[in-house]
Design a protein around this motif. Structure first.
Motif, PDB file in Angstrom:
ATOM      1  N   VAL A 173       0.860  -1.178   0.000  1.00 13.14           N
ATOM      2  CA  VAL A 173       0.000   0.000   0.000  1.00 13.14           C
ATOM      3  C   VAL A 173       0.901   1.234   0.000  1.00 13.14           C
ATOM      4  CG1 VAL A 173      -1.787   1.285   1.235  1.00 13.14           C
ATOM      5  CG2 VAL A 173      -1.820  -1.223   1.246  1.00 13.14           C
ATOM      6  N   TYR A 174       0.766   2.056  -1.027  1.00  7.01           N
ATOM      7  CA  TYR A 174       1.607   3.247  -1.171  1.00  7.01           C
ATOM      8  C   TYR A 174       0.910   4.463  -0.550  1.00  7.01           C
ATOM      9  CZ  TYR A 174       4.879   0.817  -4.221  1.00  7.01           C
ATOM     10  OH  TYR A 174       5.832  -0.042  -4.711  1.00  7.01           O
ATOM     11  N   VAL A 175       1.581   5.094   0.388  1.00 12.11           N
ATOM     12  CA  VAL A 175       1.061   6.272   1.070  1.00 12.11           C
ATOM     13  C   VAL A 175       2.204   7.261   1.249  1.00 12.11           C
ATOM     14  CG1 VAL A 175      -0.805   5.083   2.305  1.00 12.11           C
ATOM     15  CG2 VAL A 175       1.479   5.192   3.321  1.00 12.11           C
ATOM     16  N   THR A 176       1.850   8.464   1.665  1.00 15.34           N
ATOM     17  CA  THR A 176       2.843   9.504   1.881  1.00 15.34           C
ATOM     18  C   THR A 176       2.430  10.405   3.040  1.00 15.34           C
ATOM     19  OG1 THR A 176       3.982  11.403   0.873  1.00 15.34           O
ATOM     20  CG2 THR A 176       1.721  10.982   0.171  1.00 15.34           C
ATOM     21  N   THR A 177       3.417  10.980   3.703  1.00 15.89           N
ATOM     22  CA  THR A 177       3.125  11.954   4.772  1.00 15.89           C
ATOM     23  C   THR A 177       2.972  13.361   4.206  1.00 15.89           C
ATOM     24  OG1 THR A 177       5.510  12.172   5.156  1.00 15.89           O
ATOM     25  CG2 THR A 177       4.312  10.611   6.551  1.00 15.89           C
ATOM     26  N   ASP A 178       3.202  13.514   2.904  1.00 13.70           N
ATOM     27  CA  ASP A 178       3.095  14.815   2.244  1.00 13.70           C
ATOM     28  C   ASP A 178       1.775  14.857   1.462  1.00 13.70           C
ATOM     29  OD1 ASP A 178       3.317  17.051   0.511  1.00 13.70           O
ATOM     30  OD2 ASP A 178       5.508  16.927   0.570  1.00 13.70           O
ATOM     31  N   ARG A 179       0.855  15.715   1.895  1.00 13.20           N
ATOM     32  CA  ARG A 179      -0.473  15.759   1.269  1.00 13.20           C
ATOM     33  C   ARG A 179      -0.397  16.167  -0.195  1.00 13.20           C
ATOM     34  NH1 ARG A 179      -4.826  18.706  -0.043  1.00 13.20           N
ATOM     35  NH2 ARG A 179      -6.891  17.964   0.600  1.00 13.20           N
ATOM     36  N   SER A 180       0.540  17.027  -0.554  1.00 17.40           N
ATOM     37  CA  SER A 180       0.636  17.501  -1.937  1.00 17.40           C
ATOM     38  C   SER A 180       1.021  16.373  -2.893  1.00 17.40           C
ATOM     39  CB  SER A 180       1.651  18.645  -2.031  1.00 17.40           C
ATOM     40  OG  SER A 180       2.950  18.191  -1.673  1.00 17.40           O
ATOM     41  N   LYS A 181       1.755  15.369  -2.384  1.00 19.03           N
ATOM     42  CA  LYS A 181       2.100  14.216  -3.234  1.00 19.03           C
ATOM     43  C   LYS A 181       0.851  13.390  -3.529  1.00 19.03           C
ATOM     44  CE  LYS A 181       5.324  10.307  -3.490  1.00 19.03           C
ATOM     45  NZ  LYS A 181       6.285  10.800  -4.500  1.00 19.03           N
ATOM     46  N   ALA A 182      -0.012  13.204  -2.510  1.00 17.66           N
ATOM     47  CA  ALA A 182      -1.273  12.492  -2.725  1.00 17.66           C
ATOM     48  C   ALA A 182      -2.163  13.276  -3.680  1.00 17.66           C
ATOM     49  CB  ALA A 182      -1.984  12.283  -1.394  1.00 17.66           C
ATOM     50  N   GLN A 183      -2.126  14.600  -3.595  1.00 13.89           N
ATOM     51  CA  GLN A 183      -2.895  15.449  -4.509  1.00 13.89           C
ATOM     52  C   GLN A 183      -2.465  15.219  -5.954  1.00 13.89           C
ATOM     53  OE1 GLN A 183      -5.215  18.504  -4.227  1.00 13.89           O
ATOM     54  NE2 GLN A 183      -5.221  17.774  -6.347  1.00 13.89           N
ATOM     55  N   ALA A 184      -1.161  15.060  -6.154  1.00 12.50           N
ATOM     56  CA  ALA A 184      -0.651  14.858  -7.512  1.00 12.50           C
ATOM     57  C   ALA A 184      -1.150  13.541  -8.095  1.00 12.50           C
ATOM     58  CB  ALA A 184       0.872  14.891  -7.491  1.00 12.50           C
ATOM     59  N   PHE A 185      -1.255  12.490  -7.280  1.00  8.91           N
ATOM     60  CA  PHE A 185      -1.752  11.205  -7.764  1.00  8.91           C
ATOM     61  C   PHE A 185      -3.264  11.248  -7.992  1.00  8.91           C
ATOM     62  CE2 PHE A 185       2.268   9.458  -6.272  1.00  8.91           C
ATOM     63  CZ  PHE A 185       2.518   8.470  -7.213  1.00  8.91           C
ATOM     64  N   ALA A 186      -3.988  12.010  -7.197  1.00  7.12           N
ATOM     65  CA  ALA A 186      -5.450  12.052  -7.332  1.00  7.12           C
ATOM     66  C   ALA A 186      -5.894  12.873  -8.534  1.00  7.12           C
ATOM     67  CB  ALA A 186      -6.066  12.626  -6.056  1.00  7.12           C
ATOM     68  N   GLY A 187      -5.154  13.893  -8.880  1.00 13.42           N
ATOM     69  CA  GLY A 187      -5.581  14.767  -9.973  1.00 13.42           C
ATOM     70  C   GLY A 187      -6.694  15.701  -9.514  1.00 13.42           C
TER      71      GLY A 187
END
Length: 264
Positions: A173-187
């Protein structure tokens, strides 16, 4: 030398007694001239009184700490107390309604806080009791983010995470502590999932080496619970891969913010 009855000295000693008590000496005559010497008084030394001697002489017992009452003594006391339910039970009478209510409230008051606290801890992913209740070793828990589509986010909320079959750090399961990185994957049309991740035993991986040898680093699976790629080592922002999806608990969904860059 003798004193006559008219001698004034005889009257003096007659009124006051002889000048010295006469007695035998242990070593001879005691006085020069062979007379009797004064009696020697024997001084008796006294030892320090002990507690046993004191108690014998005074007739008082030494103070001792009173022992705590036993359970049987407490029960007898309750059976002699008309305001206690045990009093009525010992006489074959049911306790009054007020006594029943008091006993019920006291029992619930003593047990309820600890039970409620345990249940709350078992529902809190940031508490060790949560993971122990799921037979997972407690470890470092982080608030993490995962960017995905709207439909996938709703499915994850209902059923939990499914591990990716491949990726830079292999299956997990790929996750990150940086919200902006998750934003980039979500579009712009996707969703950002908030989650609590028990990272367990973490292996730090250099993403540059992983890319060099086939874009997949899986050696950590044998010895660690998750892998971590720091910022700057082949990625612009940090990333975690958790081997067991049960270690990542979804908490909620957030909408993405339009205009955020997609630099991973």
């Amino acid at each position: 030398m003798s004193f006559s009855g008219n001698d004034p000295l005889s009257h003096f000693w007659f009124d006051r007694g002889p000048p010295l008590a006469m007695g035998k000496s242990s070593g001879g005559s005691g006085c020069r001239g062979g007379g009797r010497g004064p009696a020697v008084k024997t001084v008796k030394t006294c030892s320090k009184p002990t507690s046993s001697n004191t108690s014998k002489s005074t007739g008082l017992k030494a103070k001792t700490s009173s022992p705590k009452p036993t359970s049987s003594q407490v029960n007898r006391a309750n059976q002699l107390n008309p305001c206690h339910a045990a009093f009525h039970q010992s006489r074959g009478l049911p306790p009054t309604a007020a006594q029943k209510a008091a006993q019920t409230s006291s029992k619930s008051a003593s047990s309820k806080p600890s039970q409620d606290t345990n249940r709350a801890n078992q529902r809190n992913p940031f508490h060790p009791a949560f993971w122990k209740s799921r037979n997972i070793e407690p470890g470092k828990v982080e608030m993490v983010y995962h960017g995905t589509s709207k439909d996938a986010a709703q499915a994850i909320l209902k059923k939990g995470f499914n591990p990716s079959k491949d990726g830079l750090l292999g299956k997990g399961v790929y996750v990150t502590t940086d919200r902006s990185k998750a934003q980039a994957f979500a579009g712009d049309d996707g969703r950002i999932l908030r989650a609590a991740a028990n990272l367990g035993h973490v292996q730090t991986v250099d993403a540059r080496a992983a890319r060099k040898y086939g874009f997949s680093e899986t050696a950590w699976h044998k010895t660690h619970d998750s892998a971590y790629v720091p910022q700057g080592e082949g990625v612009a922002r940090p990333e975690h891969c958790v081997k067991d999806p049960a270690r990542v608990i979804p908490l909620g969904v957030q909408q993405t913010l339009a205009g955020v860059g997609h630099n991973l």
